[in-house]
Design an enzyme around this catalytic site. Sequence first.
Site, PDB file in Angstrom:
ATOM      1  N   GLY A 137       0.853  -1.202   0.000  1.00 29.64           N
ATOM      2  CA  GLY A 137       0.000   0.000   0.000  1.00 29.64           C
ATOM      3  C   GLY A 137       0.880   1.240   0.000  1.00 29.64           C
ATOM      4  O   GLY A 137       1.903   1.268   0.681  1.00 29.64           O
TER       5      GLY A 137
ATOM      6  N   ARG B 293       0.828  -4.868  -4.904  1.00 27.81           N
ATOM      7  CA  ARG B 293       1.050  -6.047  -4.056  1.00 27.81           C
ATOM      8  C   ARG B 293       1.240  -7.196  -5.026  1.00 27.81           C
ATOM      9  O   ARG B 293       0.316  -7.541  -5.756  1.00 27.81           O
ATOM     10  CB  ARG B 293      -0.156  -6.277  -3.149  1.00 27.81           C
ATOM     11  CG  ARG B 293      -0.320  -5.159  -2.140  1.00 27.81           C
ATOM     12  CD  ARG B 293      -1.298  -5.535  -1.050  1.00 27.81           C
ATOM     13  NE  ARG B 293      -1.233  -4.571   0.022  1.00 27.81           N
ATOM     14  CZ  ARG B 293      -1.990  -3.479   0.092  1.00 27.81           C
ATOM     15  NH1 ARG B 293      -2.889  -3.243  -0.840  1.00 27.81           N
ATOM     16  NH2 ARG B 293      -1.867  -2.640   1.095  1.00 27.81           N
TER      17      ARG B 293
ATOM     18  N   ARG C  35      -5.005  -2.095   9.061  1.00 28.01           N
ATOM     19  CA  ARG C  35      -5.062  -3.554   8.861  1.00 28.01           C
ATOM     20  C   ARG C  35      -5.241  -4.249  10.210  1.00 28.01           C
ATOM     21  O   ARG C  35      -6.255  -4.024  10.860  1.00 28.01           O
ATOM     22  CB  ARG C  35      -3.806  -4.047   8.129  1.00 28.01           C
ATOM     23  CG  ARG C  35      -3.995  -5.391   7.445  1.00 28.01           C
ATOM     24  CD  ARG C  35      -2.726  -5.861   6.768  1.00 28.01           C
ATOM     25  NE  ARG C  35      -2.402  -5.066   5.614  1.00 28.01           N
ATOM     26  CZ  ARG C  35      -2.869  -5.291   4.381  1.00 28.01           C
ATOM     27  NH1 ARG C  35      -3.675  -6.289   4.173  1.00 28.01           N
ATOM     28  NH2 ARG C  35      -2.530  -4.528   3.373  1.00 28.01           N
TER      29      ARG C  35
ATOM     30  N   ASP D 156       2.897  -1.311  11.688  1.00 28.13           N
ATOM     31  CA  ASP D 156       2.807  -2.687  12.174  1.00 28.13           C
ATOM     32  C   ASP D 156       4.141  -3.438  12.101  1.00 28.13           C
ATOM     33  O   ASP D 156       4.167  -4.671  12.110  1.00 28.13           O
ATOM     34  CB  ASP D 156       1.726  -3.452  11.395  1.00 28.13           C
ATOM     35  CG  ASP D 156       1.975  -3.425   9.890  1.00 28.13           C
ATOM     36  OD1 ASP D 156       2.889  -2.715   9.431  1.00 28.13           O
ATOM     37  OD2 ASP D 156       1.241  -4.127   9.166  1.00 28.13           O
TER      38      ASP D 156
ATOM     39  N   ASP E 155       5.904  -5.414   5.579  1.00 26.40           N
ATOM     40  CA  ASP E 155       6.494  -6.726   5.873  1.00 26.40           C
ATOM     41  C   ASP E 155       6.550  -7.659   4.665  1.00 26.40           C
ATOM     42  O   ASP E 155       7.556  -8.327   4.439  1.00 26.40           O
ATOM     43  CB  ASP E 155       5.817  -7.395   7.075  1.00 26.40           C
ATOM     44  CG  ASP E 155       4.317  -7.523   6.895  1.00 26.40           C
ATOM     45  OD1 ASP E 155       3.781  -6.955   5.921  1.00 26.40           O
ATOM     46  OD2 ASP E 155       3.673  -8.192   7.721  1.00 26.40           O
TER      47      ASP E 155
ATOM     48  N   THR F 125       4.787   2.144   5.311  1.00 27.62           N
ATOM     49  CA  THR F 125       3.391   1.729   5.493  1.00 27.62           C
ATOM     50  C   THR F 125       2.758   2.624   6.546  1.00 27.62           C
ATOM     51  O   THR F 125       3.410   2.952   7.543  1.00 27.62           O
ATOM     52  CB  THR F 125       3.255   0.247   5.928  1.00 27.62           C
ATOM     53  OG1 THR F 125       1.917   0.025   6.419  1.00 27.62           O
ATOM     54  CG2 THR F 125       4.219  -0.131   7.041  1.00 27.62           C
TER      55      THR F 125
ATOM     56  N   ASP G 250       0.530   1.713   8.508  1.00 23.79           N
ATOM     57  CA  ASP G 250      -0.034   0.890   9.588  1.00 23.79           C
ATOM     58  C   ASP G 250       0.783   0.868  10.888  1.00 23.79           C
ATOM     59  O   ASP G 250       0.262   0.536  11.942  1.00 23.79           O
ATOM     60  CB  ASP G 250      -0.217  -0.560   9.109  1.00 23.79           C
ATOM     61  CG  ASP G 250      -1.212  -0.656   7.967  1.00 23.79           C
ATOM     62  OD1 ASP G 250      -1.965   0.307   7.759  1.00 23.79           O
ATOM     63  OD2 ASP G 250      -1.224  -1.692   7.281  1.00 23.79           O
TER      64      ASP G 250
END
Length: 349
Positions: free
Chosen positions: A11, A78, A177, A135, A109, A131, A133
């Site tokens: 993304g 992606r 996410r 994360d 990741d 990203t 996120d």
Amino acid sequence: MSNIAVLTSGGDSPGMNAAVMAVARNAAYYGMSLIGIKRGYNGLLGRAEKPADDFIRLDLDTVLDIADLPGTWLRTARCREFLDPAMREKAARTLKELDVSGLVVIGGDGSFQGAMRLCELGIPCIGIPGTIDNDLAYTEMTLGYDTAVNVCTDAVRAIRATSRSHDRPHVVEVMGRDCGDIALSTAAATGAEIVVVPEVKWKVDDVAAQLNRQIAMGNTRATVVVAEGCWKTMAPFDVYKFLLPYGKEVYPNEPMTANRFASVLKRKCGMIEARSTVIGYTQRGCSPTARDSIFAFEAGAMAVQLLKSGVSNQVIGMKHGRTFSMPIEKALAEKHHFNRKLYNLINSL
Ligand code: F6P
């Protein structure tokens, strides 16, 4: 090392263009030329009709034009095909044919997994965490996260103003996410009364009880910030059965959404009205904050320096406000530390 390449993958996230610019300026400084790979790993698989649609030589003039643009100028994707070893070999071959001796991968990741595999095939890679996120556990921030939180904060402030005007609660869904960091930071930044995240299992009735407690205290315009992934950790709740008597158009087995959640809370809390907003892609498609741009600037420089000094298979991160690098595999093995203390504070007041 005279030729390196850069790609953005997964993304898009605010700051990706700034990172590409930083890579380009540092490459130019060290006398290297830079190739931009288009649409993430797809650009290495020879799918486009013309090579010019797969890669482009990035001169300084070009990158200076793109640095401030939102989105990613190189495009992104992606690339599921990259899970296939044959496709990865093809990508490594393409890079060798292009005489590329180092690749900077800007992504999350999944993109880092791809970089690790390319290293095994003899392509030195460095990852920059791009990203919204947040994360990736090994780093305090990912590129785009600060911007996303700022976009959400502006949006929730506006929502809280209109909630106040109308005296009604509002459910706001933000991205992330499976990570609740954007929701948590947004809730803390705006004074939202309730936050719901995927890291903590939860029940609809508990959130309704929290909202009722706010109403009992005289607050009829509370904000419930929900992370998009929170529906995955919700205790089973039959939204169909619950909303049907009220004439809502829901169908069996349909998932809970922010909109339905607002309807459910309205009924459970005896409110006349409740509203919902999904902030969505405005979180991704905007110009980076200064903080994200600074990280991009430093990370881009470090990526080129590492490749130049023969270091590979590393990702760049931020710890205590300083950029650092570590092996990709180790970085990806780290476990995310959700800020439970902040979560408890927000939800307890
Ligand atoms: O990973 C970034 C992210 O924006 C997530 O927050 C979200 O779940 C996902 O991407 C959306 O992906 P897509 O762009 O494919 O809709």
